[in-house]
Motif scaffolding. Structure first.
Motif, mmCIF file in Angstrom:
data_model
loop_
_atom_site.group_PDB
_atom_site.id
_atom_site.type_symbol
_atom_site.label_atom_id
_atom_site.label_comp_id
_atom_site.label_asym_id
_atom_site.label_seq_id
_atom_site.Cartn_x
_atom_site.Cartn_y
_atom_site.Cartn_z
ATOM 1 N N MET A 25 -2.243 -18.574 -4.744
ATOM 2 C CA MET A 25 -3.090 -17.593 -4.069
ATOM 3 C C MET A 25 -2.960 -16.248 -4.766
ATOM 4 O O MET A 25 -1.990 -15.999 -5.475
ATOM 5 C CB MET A 25 -2.641 -17.404 -2.618
ATOM 6 N N LYS A 26 -3.923 -15.382 -4.498
ATOM 7 C CA LYS A 26 -3.843 -14.012 -5.020
ATOM 8 C C LYS A 26 -3.223 -13.139 -3.936
ATOM 9 O O LYS A 26 -3.819 -12.965 -2.871
ATOM 10 C CB LYS A 26 -5.237 -13.520 -5.390
ATOM 11 N N ILE A 27 -2.035 -12.639 -4.217
ATOM 12 C CA ILE A 27 -1.268 -11.899 -3.212
ATOM 13 C C ILE A 27 -1.044 -10.465 -3.690
ATOM 14 O O ILE A 27 -0.504 -10.245 -4.781
ATOM 15 C CB ILE A 27 0.102 -12.580 -2.955
ATOM 16 N N GLY A 28 -1.443 -9.509 -2.881
ATOM 17 C CA GLY A 28 -1.196 -8.100 -3.180
ATOM 18 C C GLY A 28 -0.023 -7.609 -2.349
ATOM 19 O O GLY A 28 0.109 -7.981 -1.181
ATOM 20 N N VAL A 29 0.837 -6.809 -2.939
ATOM 21 C CA VAL A 29 2.010 -6.306 -2.225
ATOM 22 C C VAL A 29 1.879 -4.792 -2.105
ATOM 23 O O VAL A 29 1.839 -4.087 -3.113
ATOM 24 C CB VAL A 29 3.299 -6.673 -2.981
ATOM 25 N N ILE A 30 1.806 -4.315 -0.884
ATOM 26 C CA ILE A 30 1.699 -2.872 -0.644
ATOM 27 C C ILE A 30 3.032 -2.418 -0.048
ATOM 28 O O ILE A 30 3.397 -2.825 1.055
ATOM 29 C CB ILE A 30 0.534 -2.546 0.323
ATOM 30 N N GLY A 31 3.762 -1.605 -0.812
ATOM 31 C CA GLY A 31 5.144 -1.263 -0.458
ATOM 32 C C GLY A 31 6.037 -2.189 -1.252
ATOM 33 O O GLY A 31 6.222 -3.364 -0.897
ATOM 34 N N THR A 32 6.545 -1.678 -2.381
ATOM 35 C CA THR A 32 7.237 -2.560 -3.337
ATOM 36 C C THR A 32 8.757 -2.381 -3.276
ATOM 37 O O THR A 32 9.441 -2.510 -4.279
ATOM 38 C CB THR A 32 6.749 -2.268 -4.769
ATOM 39 N N GLY A 33 9.267 -2.070 -2.084
ATOM 40 C CA GLY A 33 10.707 -1.855 -1.921
ATOM 41 C C GLY A 33 11.447 -3.151 -1.621
ATOM 42 O O GLY A 33 11.140 -4.208 -2.190
ATOM 43 N N ASN A 34 12.409 -3.066 -0.702
ATOM 44 C CA ASN A 34 13.257 -4.223 -0.385
ATOM 45 C C ASN A 34 12.434 -5.449 0.010
ATOM 46 O O ASN A 34 12.643 -6.552 -0.505
ATOM 47 C CB ASN A 34 14.189 -3.870 0.784
ATOM 48 N N GLY A 66 4.512 -19.333 -8.585
ATOM 49 C CA GLY A 66 3.240 -19.562 -9.270
ATOM 50 C C GLY A 66 2.059 -18.796 -8.707
ATOM 51 O O GLY A 66 0.955 -18.890 -9.242
ATOM 52 N N HIS A 67 2.245 -18.052 -7.619
ATOM 53 C CA HIS A 67 1.134 -17.258 -7.076
ATOM 54 C C HIS A 67 0.846 -16.068 -7.986
ATOM 55 O O HIS A 67 1.739 -15.565 -8.675
ATOM 56 C CB HIS A 67 1.471 -16.765 -5.667
ATOM 57 N N GLU A 68 -0.420 -15.640 -7.955
ATOM 58 C CA GLU A 68 -0.801 -14.432 -8.720
ATOM 59 C C GLU A 68 -0.504 -13.214 -7.853
ATOM 60 O O GLU A 68 -1.192 -12.987 -6.856
ATOM 61 C CB GLU A 68 -2.294 -14.460 -9.033
ATOM 62 N N VAL A 69 0.519 -12.465 -8.228
ATOM 63 C CA VAL A 69 0.969 -11.350 -7.393
ATOM 64 C C VAL A 69 0.666 -10.023 -8.079
ATOM 65 O O VAL A 69 0.959 -9.837 -9.255
ATOM 66 C CB VAL A 69 2.486 -11.478 -7.109
ATOM 67 N N VAL A 70 0.053 -9.113 -7.315
ATOM 68 C CA VAL A 70 -0.165 -7.754 -7.828
ATOM 69 C C VAL A 70 0.653 -6.795 -6.969
ATOM 70 O O VAL A 70 0.421 -6.678 -5.759
ATOM 71 C CB VAL A 70 -1.653 -7.341 -7.776
ATOM 72 N N PHE A 71 1.633 -6.148 -7.581
ATOM 73 C CA PHE A 71 2.424 -5.143 -6.879
ATOM 74 C C PHE A 71 1.630 -3.838 -6.881
ATOM 75 O O PHE A 71 1.364 -3.270 -7.946
ATOM 76 C CB PHE A 71 3.779 -4.947 -7.559
ATOM 77 N N GLY A 72 1.236 -3.398 -5.699
ATOM 78 C CA GLY A 72 0.462 -2.164 -5.585
ATOM 79 C C GLY A 72 1.397 -1.006 -5.325
ATOM 80 O O GLY A 72 1.927 -0.852 -4.230
ATOM 81 N N SER A 73 1.589 -0.192 -6.330
ATOM 82 C CA SER A 73 2.604 0.863 -6.234
ATOM 83 C C SER A 73 2.014 2.233 -6.508
ATOM 84 O O SER A 73 1.054 2.363 -7.274
ATOM 85 C CB SER A 73 3.713 0.573 -7.257
ATOM 86 N N ARG A 74 2.638 3.245 -5.898
ATOM 87 C CA ARG A 74 2.252 4.628 -6.228
ATOM 88 C C ARG A 74 2.624 4.944 -7.667
ATOM 89 O O ARG A 74 2.056 5.812 -8.288
ATOM 90 C CB ARG A 74 2.976 5.615 -5.298
ATOM 91 N N ARG A 75 3.633 4.230 -8.185
ATOM 92 C CA ARG A 75 4.085 4.486 -9.565
ATOM 93 C C ARG A 75 4.217 3.149 -10.305
ATOM 94 O O ARG A 75 5.322 2.676 -10.578
ATOM 95 C CB ARG A 75 5.439 5.227 -9.540
ATOM 96 N N PRO A 76 3.074 2.531 -10.653
ATOM 97 C CA PRO A 76 3.138 1.202 -11.277
ATOM 98 C C PRO A 76 3.839 1.193 -12.638
ATOM 99 O O PRO A 76 4.223 0.123 -13.104
ATOM 100 C CB PRO A 76 1.665 0.795 -11.397
ATOM 101 N N GLU A 77 4.002 2.382 -13.256
ATOM 102 C CA GLU A 77 4.657 2.438 -14.572
ATOM 103 C C GLU A 77 6.164 2.699 -14.454
ATOM 104 O O GLU A 77 6.844 2.835 -15.476
ATOM 105 C CB GLU A 77 4.071 3.590 -15.410
ATOM 106 N N SER A 78 6.678 2.824 -13.241
ATOM 107 C CA SER A 78 8.081 3.232 -13.071
ATOM 108 C C SER A 78 9.060 2.156 -13.567
ATOM 109 O O SER A 78 8.698 0.979 -13.714
ATOM 110 C CB SER A 78 8.369 3.508 -11.593
ATOM 111 N N ASP A 79 10.313 2.566 -13.808
ATOM 112 C CA ASP A 79 11.345 1.617 -14.236
ATOM 113 C C ASP A 79 11.555 0.520 -13.187
ATOM 114 O O ASP A 79 11.770 -0.646 -13.527
ATOM 115 C CB ASP A 79 12.681 2.346 -14.465
ATOM 116 N N GLU A 80 11.489 0.918 -11.909
ATOM 117 C CA GLU A 80 11.712 -0.071 -10.833
ATOM 118 C C GLU A 80 10.649 -1.180 -10.897
ATOM 119 O O GLU A 80 10.963 -2.361 -10.760
ATOM 120 C CB GLU A 80 11.640 0.599 -9.447
ATOM 121 N N ILE A 81 9.408 -0.777 -11.113
ATOM 122 C CA ILE A 81 8.334 -1.780 -11.162
ATOM 123 C C ILE A 81 8.447 -2.608 -12.450
ATOM 124 O O ILE A 81 8.221 -3.821 -12.440
ATOM 125 C CB ILE A 81 6.945 -1.102 -11.046
ATOM 126 N N THR A 82 8.831 -1.967 -13.543
ATOM 127 C CA THR A 82 9.024 -2.721 -14.795
ATOM 128 C C THR A 82 10.090 -3.801 -14.586
ATOM 129 O O THR A 82 9.911 -4.952 -14.991
ATOM 130 C CB THR A 82 9.444 -1.754 -15.931
#
Ligand code: NAP
Length: 210
Positions: free
Chosen positions: A1-10, A23-39
């Protein structure tokens, strides 16, 4: 499934990463998608995960995991655009500062408030009653943690049931979305026993029936 995550913390990080590894297609929706945490999160999640803005993540997804701090949730939802028909998994607990209790309850719930802010979406309250460490691993020596969820859309609940099973939970439909009025205080039971009354975060609940 295509799953979006809003709030990428714990919570969002743990659930999104585990579904991506499945195997799901996951998009982490972040205020800072380029941050070290998201990387780091993307590296852990594997090739089916990517990062984007929260609105892009919501647009790209059939299922949206909402794992945001309660005080910011309304504003965050207002920035997501059209959510018509999308399944929103609401993991939010309306916590008071310092885990002192819940900001609302008894005659309404965060789940119902959230549904009233995004009426074209199909809200399922789920994953709010256990800690993110149990989301990472719901297995105990002889059993798996139960996962109680509620909502008003049968098809959306069936999808959430399946997603919870894929993570290793034993899921149960607790009824309509008004049941969030009891699932949110139930989360406080887990939180207080885990963090205040000496049982540690390695606890889960079992559901028995005959
Ligand atoms: N922690 C648990 O064990 C647990 C268990 C069940 C339910 N919950 C509930 O799930 C929700 C998330 O908890 P969490 O522990 O995952 O929180 P967290 O680690 O603090 O993560 C919250 C995320 O929300 C995003 N966010 C967007 N706007 C924000 C703002 N204005 N202020 C702060 N964060 C903002 C941030 O992601 P970006 O920076 O990427 O935008 C942040 O990483 C809460 O409602 C909590 O009550 C928590």
């Amino acid at each position: 499934m295509k799953i979006g995550v809003i709030g990428t913390g714990n919570v969002g990080g743990t659930l999104g990463s585990r579904w991506a590894k499945g195997g799901h297609e996951v998009v982490f929706g972040s205020r800072r998608p380029e941050s070290d945490e998201i990387t780091d999160l993307l590296a852990e999640s594997g090739p089916t995960a990517r990062a984007a803005s929260p609105a892009e993540a919501a647009f790209a997804s059939e299922v949206i995991v909402l794992a945001t701090p309660w005080p910011s949730t309304k504003e965050i939802l207002e920035g997501l655009g059209d959510l018509t028909g999308k399944i929103v998994i609401d993991a939010v607990n309306p916590l008071l500062p310092g885990l002192a209790g819940l900001a609302l309850g008894t005659d309404t719930s965060a789940g119902e408030q959230i549904a009233s802010w995004i009426p074209p979406a199909r809200v399922v309250k789920a994953f709010n009653t256990i800690g993110n460490n149990i989301m990472a691993n719901p297995h105990f020596e002889t059993d798996s943690s139960v996962l109680l969820y509620c909502g008003d859309d049968a098809e959306a609940k069936a999808v959430v049931h399946e997603l919870a099973e894929e993570l290793g939970f034993e899921p149960y439909d607790a009824g309509p979305l008004t049941q969030a009025r009891v699932l949110e205080p139930f989360a406080m039971l887990w939180i207080s026993m885990a963090l205040k009354y000496g049982y540690s975060r390695n606890i889960g609940f079992k559901f028995l029936r005959r």
